[in-house]
Each structure stands twice: as structure tokens, then as C-alpha cells.
Design an enzyme around this catalytic site. Structure first.
Site, PDB file in Angstrom:
ATOM      1  N   THR A 149       5.694 -21.364 -63.955  1.00  0.00           N
ATOM      2  CA  THR A 149       5.353 -21.428 -65.080  1.00  0.00           C
ATOM      3  C   THR A 149       5.720 -22.856 -65.654  1.00  0.00           C
ATOM      4  O   THR A 149       5.908 -23.831 -65.766  1.00  0.00           O
ATOM      5  CB  THR A 149       5.849 -20.984 -66.218  1.00  0.00           C
ATOM      6  OG1 THR A 149       4.806 -19.816 -65.936  1.00  0.00           O
ATOM      7  CG2 THR A 149       5.719 -21.097 -67.900  1.00  0.00           C
ATOM      8  N   GLU A 169      12.199 -15.249 -71.874  1.00  0.00           N
ATOM      9  CA  GLU A 169      10.978 -16.278 -71.901  1.00  0.00           C
ATOM     10  C   GLU A 169      11.705 -17.674 -70.638  1.00  0.00           C
ATOM     11  O   GLU A 169      11.647 -18.658 -70.227  1.00  0.00           O
ATOM     12  CB  GLU A 169      10.424 -16.907 -72.850  1.00  0.00           C
ATOM     13  CG  GLU A 169       9.061 -16.037 -73.113  1.00  0.00           C
ATOM     14  CD  GLU A 169       7.899 -16.275 -72.075  1.00  0.00           C
ATOM     15  OE1 GLU A 169       8.222 -15.930 -70.679  1.00  0.00           O
ATOM     16  OE2 GLU A 169       6.842 -15.435 -72.509  1.00  0.00           O
TER      17      GLU A 169
END
Ligand code: HSE
Length: 310
Positions: A180, A128
Site C-alpha cells: 500500500t 494502518e
């Protein structure tokens, strides 16, 4: 050489009011990943789709997660990972988490489950970090644990699986990409006390609604006064989708993860399909291409689908 194949689910992070702390897994779409030990040091990545994702392990979310795992495996030289993505990168339904979580769960199976689920979340968060610049676990944890998860803390990791009633999920993915990292950068760093009070009331209400199987409370609590007002401007048609879906019978919903996908929760399959129609009408009117998914909450998380010697 033993090879393990898994299906790794899409996930909805934040669940409207729980920025970075709530998420759930979906029964579709799913990525497929296979892994085997390798005599080459590090992680060799073979992409079996058309997304042209990086093959250098450090720059690849699965690769970064597996490299973190290898640090704790002095007896393993390397892995070969085969990745076939069905979850479009940048869609907001946890594409990077599916890659990272799928890779570490598959590797752990190859290693006869040497690591705990919490260890796997810890490794997958390195993926991530590659994708969004920060470690967050609200896609990773539900992908690995299945169901609805609360991440009370990431340092140290404290993950709580939440019971939930049967819920149907409708997702629309307008075909634009929201990174993101960009969607995090635009957020305000300060929150007023008034907004904070509203937000933690909603988070507590949502968690209580899940645990008590109280659909009305879930619906009332799906409200975000902090993140959504900032991020929704990146998503064409957002307000209309939200209000039309509620009129069509949805309990509520909002931005999935960092967007651009929008998700809605419904009590039954018929409502979830009516919500899909409402979503399609908005994007047909705007003239923006989209994909939809009508599915349910996945209780299992990453699933081993094959484990054989080839
Ligand atoms: N909680 C993360 C965010 C999820 O909203 O930035 C990203 O999918």
C-alpha cells in the site's frame, strides 16, 4: 482468565471512485483473533499462522492498535493477542485492517464495551499507519461497523453507515504483492479541475445509487479517473479483467483498495459466479496464479464468536 475470540472481515476500500472515503466489508475471507488480559506490560503477540508477521507490538498492526488503546486504559497492564490470518497480507482486501479492527473490537468486548465504535476506529488507525505509513479508515470503518461506510473526515472522525441493496462481490487476487505504501507513493499529488468534477459526480452518484438501491446508477458511477489510471499499471491483466467481467454481467468494479486484488459487484449470485469464470479465464491465459472469492457484503463487521473463561 477470560478470552474473547472474534472473526474479522476482509474489506474493499475506495469502492473505485471514493479513494480513502468509501469501503465495505465482505462475508469472506475472515481472520480469527483471540485476546486475554496479561500481567506482562504492553501487548504480547502470538501468531498462529505461517505469515511470519512481526511480534514486536510497535511493528505489528494489531499491536500498534492495542498499544494506542492501552494509553487510555490506566487500569490495564497488558493484553495477549493470538492471531490466525486467513486474509493474505498485501492482497488489497484489508488484511491489515482486519488485524487492527479485530484486535480492538475483541479487547473492547473484554473491557465490557468501554469504548465507542468511533474510538475503536481511532485506535485501529494506528495499525494502518504501521502498514501503509498513513492513517486511513476506509478499511477499518467497514470492518468495525459492517456494511458500506463513508468516511467524510478522519480528523475529526465522521463515519456514516450507508444503506445498500443486496450486492454480490467477486474478488480476484493475482498472486503478486503490491505494498500500500508503494501504491500511495506513485499517485499524483495534483488533480485537474476537469477530473475532480468527474470524480465527485461519480462519488455522489455511487452514494445515491446505494441509498436508492439503484443498480444502474451504482454501475454507472463505478468509474475512477484519478487513482485507477495510475495504479492499474501495477496489475497484470487489469483492463481485460474489467471489460470481460462487465461483459459477463458485472455492474462494475475496479481495484480493491490499493490492489492487486480486483473486485466486481453484481446484482445476483449467478452473475457473480459468471464474473469469477471471466476473471479465471484472464489469469489462466496470462499464466499468473490467483485466488478468487465470491461473497456478499457483510452487514455486521467484526463478530464475537466466543467469550469464555479458560
Ligand atoms: N484507501 C487506501 C488506498 C486503501 O487506496 O491506499 C488501502 O487498502
Amino acid at each position: 482468565m477470560k478470552k474473547v475470540t472474534v472473526h474479522s472481515p476482509a474489506t474493499v476500500a475506495n469502492v473505485v471512485c471514493g479513494f480513502d472515503i468509501l469501503g465495505f466489508a465482505l462475508n469472506s475471507p475472515m481472520d480469527e483473533l483471540s485476546i486475554a488480559f496479561s500481567d506482562e506490560p504492553g501487548v504480547t503477540i502470538i501468531n498462529e499462522d505461517d505469515y511470519s508477521l512481526p511480534t514486536k507490538a510497535e511493528d505489528n498492526v494489531s499491536g500498534a492498535a492495542l498499544l494506542a488503546m492501552l494509553e487510555e486504559l490506566p487500569d490495564v497492564k497488558g493484553f495477549t493477542l493470538y492471531s490466525k490470518k486467513n486474509i493474505k497480507p498485501g492482497s488489497g482486501i484489508g488484511s491489515s485492517a482486519a488485524s487492527a479492527a479485530g484486535a480492538v473490537v475483541a479487547a473492547n468486548h473484554l473491557l465490557e464495551n468501554r469504548f465507542t465504535n468511533a474510538d475503536l476506529v481511532r485506535f485501529a488507525m494506528f495499525g494502518e499507519k504501521v502498514a501503509s505509513g498513513v492513517k486511513h479508515a476506509d478499511n477499518i470503518a467497514p470492518a468495525i461497523y459492517g456494511g458500506v461506510t463513508l468516511i467524510r473526515s478522519i480528523f475529526p472522525l465522521d463515519i456514516i453507515s450507508l444503506d445498500a441493496p443486496e450486492l454480490h462481490v467477486t474478488v480476484v487476487h493475482p498472486q503478486i504483492e503490491v505494498r500500500t505504501s508503494d501504491a500511495r507513493q506513485i499517485l499524483k499529488q495534483k488533480v485537474s479541475l476537469k477530473d475532480a468534477i468527474k470524480q465527485w459526480g461519480n462519488i455522489a452518484g455511487l452514494v445515491a445509487g446505494f441509498l436508492q438501491h439503484d443498480y444502474d446508477l451504482i454501475g454507472r458511477s463505478l468509474e475512477d479517473v484519478i487513482i485507477e489510471p495510475v495504479r492499474s499499471i501495477l496489475i497484470p491483466g487489469f483492463d481485460e479483467v474489467k471489460s470481460n467481467c462487465k461483459d459477463a454481467g458485472a455492474l462494475g468494479g475496479g481495484i480493491s483498495g490499493s490492489g492487486p486484488s480486483i473486485f466486481m459487484l453484481s446484482k445476483d449470485a449467478a452473475a457473480a459466479l459468471a464474473v469469477e469464470t471471466a476473471m479465471k479465464e484472464v489469469y489462466n491465459k496470462i499464466g499468473l496464479a490467483y485466488h478468487t472469492h465470491v461473497t456478499t457484503i457483510n452487514k455486521q463487521g467484526v463478530k464475537i464468536v466466543a467469550s469464555d473463561n479458560s
